[in-house]
Design a protein around this motif. Structure first.
Motif, PDB file in Angstrom:
ATOM      1  N   CYS A 148       0.852  -1.188   0.000  1.00 49.95           N
ATOM      2  CA  CYS A 148       0.000   0.000   0.000  1.00 49.95           C
ATOM      3  C   CYS A 148       0.890   1.241   0.000  1.00 49.95           C
ATOM      4  O   CYS A 148       1.789   1.357   0.838  1.00 49.95           O
ATOM      5  N   PRO A 149       0.668   2.186  -0.907  1.00 48.09           N
ATOM      6  CA  PRO A 149       1.513   3.382  -0.965  1.00 48.09           C
ATOM      7  C   PRO A 149       1.277   4.341   0.202  1.00 48.09           C
ATOM      8  O   PRO A 149       2.125   5.172   0.493  1.00 48.09           O
ATOM      9  N   VAL A 150       0.154   4.224   0.902  1.00 49.34           N
ATOM     10  CA  VAL A 150      -0.159   5.150   1.984  1.00 49.34           C
ATOM     11  C   VAL A 150       0.402   4.662   3.306  1.00 49.34           C
ATOM     12  O   VAL A 150       1.147   5.375   3.985  1.00 49.34           O
ATOM     13  N   CYS A 151       0.088   3.417   3.699  1.00 48.94           N
ATOM     14  CA  CYS A 151       0.513   2.911   5.017  1.00 48.94           C
ATOM     15  C   CYS A 151       1.720   1.996   4.948  1.00 48.94           C
ATOM     16  O   CYS A 151       2.226   1.561   5.970  1.00 48.94           O
ATOM     17  N   ARG A 152       2.174   1.651   3.753  1.00 49.60           N
ATOM     18  CA  ARG A 152       3.342   0.802   3.531  1.00 49.60           C
ATOM     19  C   ARG A 152       3.170  -0.629   4.031  1.00 49.60           C
ATOM     20  O   ARG A 152       4.152  -1.307   4.317  1.00 49.60           O
TER      21      ARG A 152
END
Length: 66
Positions: A21-25
């Motif tokens: 996920c690019p937001v929460c990694r």
């Protein structure tokens, strides 16, 4: 009876719809939700980050673009 068609659409996606996920990694998580950044680019995010603020989406977009 079992449900034979549940999740069948995921099998045609690369890596069965999983990634980072690019937001929460989070790694190896299903990326099924599309969020639009302020610049108009679409990002695939996880279920947890689908309701993330627009600032977090834009910050993640800056990292993905670079």
């Amino acid at each position: 009876m079992s449900k034979s068609k549940r999740g069948k659409a995921l099998w045609i996606l690369p890596s069965r719809g999983r990634g980072t996920c690019p937001v929460c990694r989070s790694t190896r998580i299903k990326l099924l939700y599309t969020k639009m950044s302020s610049s108009g680019q679409a990002l695939k995010v996880c279920k947890k980050c689908f309701n993330a603020s627009q600032e977090r989406i834009d910050a993640a977009n800056q990292i993905v673009v670079k």
